[in-house]
Design a protein around this motif. Structure first.
Motif, PDB file in Angstrom:
ATOM      1  N   SER A   1     -39.288  16.596 -10.313  1.00  0.00           N
ATOM      2  CA  SER A   1     -37.951  17.532 -10.508  1.00  0.00           C
ATOM      3  C   SER A   1     -36.870  17.667  -9.270  1.00  0.00           C
TER       4      SER A   1
ATOM      5  N   TYR B   1     -37.189  13.273 -23.692  1.00  0.00           N
ATOM      6  CA  TYR B   1     -38.440  13.385 -22.743  1.00  0.00           C
ATOM      7  C   TYR B   1     -38.731  14.877 -22.968  1.00  0.00           C
TER       8      TYR B   1
ATOM      9  N   PHE C   1     -30.990  24.150  -9.128  1.00  0.00           N
ATOM     10  CA  PHE C   1     -31.872  24.693  -7.899  1.00  0.00           C
ATOM     11  C   PHE C   1     -31.074  25.376  -6.955  1.00  0.00           C
ATOM     12  N   GLU C   2     -29.830  24.658  -6.562  1.00  0.00           N
ATOM     13  CA  GLU C   2     -28.860  25.556  -5.425  1.00  0.00           C
ATOM     14  C   GLU C   2     -28.637  26.619  -5.859  1.00  0.00           C
TER      15      GLU C   2
ATOM     16  N   TRP D   1     -31.880  14.979 -21.415  1.00  0.00           N
ATOM     17  CA  TRP D   1     -33.363  15.009 -21.319  1.00  0.00           C
ATOM     18  C   TRP D   1     -34.064  15.259 -22.568  1.00  0.00           C
TER      19      TRP D   1
ATOM     20  N   PHE E   1     -34.310  14.994  -8.624  1.00  0.00           N
ATOM     21  CA  PHE E   1     -33.180  14.723  -9.304  1.00  0.00           C
ATOM     22  C   PHE E   1     -31.852  15.780  -8.532  1.00  0.00           C
TER      23      PHE E   1
ATOM     24  N   ASP F   1     -34.279  25.824 -14.505  1.00  0.00           N
ATOM     25  CA  ASP F   1     -34.171  24.385 -15.142  1.00  0.00           C
ATOM     26  C   ASP F   1     -32.611  24.580 -15.419  1.00  0.00           C
ATOM     27  N   ASN F   2     -31.901  23.539 -15.106  1.00  0.00           N
ATOM     28  CA  ASN F   2     -30.349  23.574 -15.536  1.00  0.00           C
ATOM     29  C   ASN F   2     -30.179  23.048 -16.971  1.00  0.00           C
TER      30      ASN F   2
ATOM     31  N   GLY G   1     -37.425  23.073 -11.924  1.00  0.00           N
ATOM     32  CA  GLY G   1     -37.317  21.981 -12.941  1.00  0.00           C
ATOM     33  C   GLY G   1     -38.303  22.133 -13.958  1.00  0.00           C
TER      34      GLY G   1
ATOM     35  N   GLY H   1     -38.535  21.792 -17.126  1.00  0.00           N
ATOM     36  CA  GLY H   1     -38.835  21.213 -18.425  1.00  0.00           C
ATOM     37  C   GLY H   1     -39.228  22.079 -19.567  1.00  0.00           C
TER      38      GLY H   1
END
Ligand SMILES: C[S@@+](CC[C@H](N)C(=O)[O-])C[C@H]1O[C@@H](n2cnc3c(N)ncnc32)[C@H](O)[C@@H]1O
Length: 202
Positions: A113, A14, A97-98, A11, A116, A69-70, A48, A50
């Motif tokens: 997000s 981005y 997220f999980e 990313w 994904f 965000d990971n 997510g 960013g």
């Protein structure tokens, strides 16, 4: 050209493109609908997040914000831009997220997000989003439709997205299909996007 679209996606480029850009118009629209009259401290979760353009917009409007965000690069950039005066209202979780836990929220923002999210966690993550919103809480976010070019992501039919929002009042809905560049490529990509603002029933 094949666009990168999997878990190993890098990313960084981005983030460089998005760094310093304004918040997403969909979030601003939702905030306008909600009104700016904050009678109590309100918690927003930015899933997510960013480089944090949406988190920053929320902090500027007196929200407490939890960003998830990971990708550690996202937070490196976000924290460089974040004025110190917001530190007491901002927390972040650098993870998926999980694996993220948050309390009850007044707003959940998920801009480009959730598609994904790996398949095995989608249901759990969506359930957590639904349950964690206070009655009257708001969801703002984007989902990708089945005609989108990024076939390995979570692509949904209109009916599937509608079903996700049972028990919500859909305040804004826009289904968009267009050929446009991505943030990091000059090639055209076919986008099929659902933009949704919805309020959980009281
Ligand atoms: C397309 S970017 C969107 C960033 C920002 N919300 C925006 O609108 O510009 C997607 C973001 O979601 C994050 N992401 C993707 N899958 C994730 C997951 N399973 N858990 C947490 N973050 C994830 C990525 O690291 C990336 O920063």
């Amino acid at each position: 050209m094949k666009h990168q679209q999997n878990k190993s996606r890098n990313w960084k480029e981005y983030y460089q493109k998005l760094n310093g850009t304004p918040p997403r118009p969909l979030l601003l629209k939702a905030l306008e609908m909600m009104g700016e009259d904050l009678e109590e401290e309100r918690l927003a979760v930015d899933l997510g997040s960013g480089v944090g353009q949406d988190s920053l917009a929320l902090l500027e409007r007196d929200w407490r914000v939890m960003a998830v965000d990971n990708d550690p690069n996202a937070f490196d950039m976000m924290l460089k831009n974040l004025p110190e005066k917001y530190f007491d209202r901002f927390i972040y979780f650098c993870g998926s997220f999980e694996n993220a836990y948050w309390g009850s929220a007044h707003l959940i923002n998920a801009s480009y997000s959730l598609p994904f999210c790996p398949e095995e966690y989608r249901e759990t993550v969506w359930r957590r989003i639904r349950v964690s919103l206070f009655p009257g809480g708001w969801f703002v976010g984007t989902f990708f439709g089945i005609n989108d070019d990024w076939k390995t992501l979570d692509l949904k039919t209109k009916e599937e997205v509608e079903h996700m929002f049972r028990g919500f009042d859909i305040k804004y809905w826009l289904e968009e299909e267009k050929d446009m560049r991505t943030a990091t490529s000059t090639d055209l990509k076919h986008w099929h996007i659902f933009h949704v603002i919805a309020q959980k029933a009281f």
